[in-house]
Design a protein around this motif. Structure first.
Motif, PDB file in Angstrom:
ATOM      1  N   GLN A 162      43.258  49.715  27.390  1.00  0.00           N
ATOM      2  CA  GLN A 162      41.800  49.776  27.288  1.00  0.00           C
ATOM      3  C   GLN A 162      41.112  48.881  28.306  1.00  0.00           C
ATOM      4  O   GLN A 162      39.967  48.491  28.110  1.00  0.00           O
ATOM      5  N   GLU A 163      41.790  48.532  29.383  1.00  0.00           N
ATOM      6  CA  GLU A 163      41.177  47.619  30.346  1.00  0.00           C
ATOM      7  C   GLU A 163      40.121  48.321  31.190  1.00  0.00           C
ATOM      8  O   GLU A 163      40.159  49.525  31.398  1.00  0.00           O
ATOM      9  N   SER A 164      39.175  47.523  31.649  1.00  0.00           N
ATOM     10  CA  SER A 164      38.118  48.026  32.529  1.00  0.00           C
ATOM     11  C   SER A 164      38.607  47.958  33.973  1.00  0.00           C
ATOM     12  O   SER A 164      39.637  47.358  34.276  1.00  0.00           O
ATOM     13  N   VAL A 165      37.817  48.542  34.864  1.00  0.00           N
ATOM     14  CA  VAL A 165      38.158  48.515  36.283  1.00  0.00           C
ATOM     15  C   VAL A 165      38.201  47.067  36.775  1.00  0.00           C
ATOM     16  O   VAL A 165      39.127  46.670  37.482  1.00  0.00           O
ATOM     17  N   SER A 166      37.231  46.249  36.376  1.00  0.00           N
ATOM     18  CA  SER A 166      37.233  44.852  36.832  1.00  0.00           C
ATOM     19  C   SER A 166      38.432  44.088  36.276  1.00  0.00           C
ATOM     20  O   SER A 166      39.003  43.252  36.978  1.00  0.00           O
ATOM     21  N   GLN A 167      38.839  44.365  35.047  1.00  0.00           N
ATOM     22  CA  GLN A 167      40.030  43.713  34.494  1.00  0.00           C
ATOM     23  C   GLN A 167      41.288  44.134  35.247  1.00  0.00           C
ATOM     24  O   GLN A 167      42.186  43.316  35.475  1.00  0.00           O
ATOM     25  N   ALA A 168      41.362  45.392  35.648  1.00  0.00           N
ATOM     26  CA  ALA A 168      42.514  45.859  36.423  1.00  0.00           C
ATOM     27  C   ALA A 168      42.551  45.181  37.792  1.00  0.00           C
ATOM     28  O   ALA A 168      43.630  44.813  38.279  1.00  0.00           O
ATOM     29  N   LEU A 169      41.390  44.989  38.410  1.00  0.00           N
ATOM     30  CA  LEU A 169      41.348  44.295  39.696  1.00  0.00           C
ATOM     31  C   LEU A 169      41.869  42.866  39.563  1.00  0.00           C
ATOM     32  O   LEU A 169      42.616  42.385  40.425  1.00  0.00           O
ATOM     33  N   ILE A 170      41.495  42.209  38.485  1.00  0.00           N
ATOM     34  CA  ILE A 170      41.987  40.844  38.235  1.00  0.00           C
ATOM     35  C   ILE A 170      43.505  40.861  38.047  1.00  0.00           C
ATOM     36  O   ILE A 170      44.217  40.019  38.594  1.00  0.00           O
ATOM     37  N   ARG A 171      43.991  41.836  37.285  1.00  0.00           N
ATOM     38  CA  ARG A 171      45.442  41.939  37.044  1.00  0.00           C
ATOM     39  C   ARG A 171      46.200  42.137  38.352  1.00  0.00           C
ATOM     40  O   ARG A 171      47.196  41.456  38.623  1.00  0.00           O
ATOM     41  N   PHE A 172      45.724  43.047  39.196  1.00  0.00           N
ATOM     42  CA  PHE A 172      46.403  43.276  40.473  1.00  0.00           C
ATOM     43  C   PHE A 172      46.320  42.043  41.374  1.00  0.00           C
ATOM     44  O   PHE A 172      47.280  41.716  42.073  1.00  0.00           O
ATOM     45  N   GLY A 173      45.201  41.350  41.347  1.00  0.00           N
ATOM     46  CA  GLY A 173      45.064  40.128  42.131  1.00  0.00           C
ATOM     47  C   GLY A 173      46.060  39.069  41.716  1.00  0.00           C
ATOM     48  O   GLY A 173      46.653  38.380  42.559  1.00  0.00           O
TER      49      GLY A 173
END
Length: 165
Positions: free
Chosen positions: A14-25
């Protein structure tokens, strides 16, 4: 619709796009703990995913989906199933508007330069001007207070100087 489909496999649960960006970072910056092939390729794969996600999200943002970074995977899936792109479902139709004109105050000469169109200002920002040591004070010019277009409003937010009183 294709941009949304490109984003979906990059989101977990259920992650958002911004949460996914943080995860990839974080994956990119994570220290490599083992010498296995999977551990050594993780940062490269994460960087590719980060680039794909950022590119698709930015394209959707420029198309008018100003909430794309807060969109969760389930929101995108639901709207794709309904056949309603997020950008068109979130944006209210706006009245016909005059394009914004912009001025900036030069750092070296202190003179006011402009007026310039939103397109000119965005092109200069994309080229690296008005950032870092070249940051300048920018304002929009309007005779009558009317609602800004999404692009003009985003530019105003980007250029807003938070240090002003």
């Amino acid at each position: 619709e294709e941009l949304y489909k490109k984003i979906l496999p990059l989101l977990n649960g259920q992650e958002s796009v911004s949460q996914a960006l943080i995860r990839f970072g974080r994956l990119i910056k994570a220290p490599i703990g083992s010498e296995s092939l999977a551990a050594s390729t993780a940062p490269t794969l994460a960087k590719a995913c980060l680039n794909d996600l950022t590119g698709a999200a930015n394209a959707l943002l420029l198309k008018g989906d100003v909430d794309i970074y807060q969109s969760r995977k389930m929101d995108i899936e639901r709207l794709l199933e309904m056949g309603t792109p997020l950008a068109t479902s979130r944006i209210q139709p706006m009245e016909k508007q005059l394009p914004a004109q912009w001025e900036y105050k030069g750092n070296q000469d202190g003179a006011i330069h402009g007026p310039y169109t939103t397109e000119q200002m965005l092109a200069w920002i994309k080229a690296g001007y008005f950032m870092g040591s070249q940051r300048v004070q920018i304002r929009t010019l309007r005779e009558d207070p009317i609602q800004l277009s999404t692009q003009d409003d985003l530019l105003a937010d980007l250029l807003d100087n938070d240090t002003e009183d």
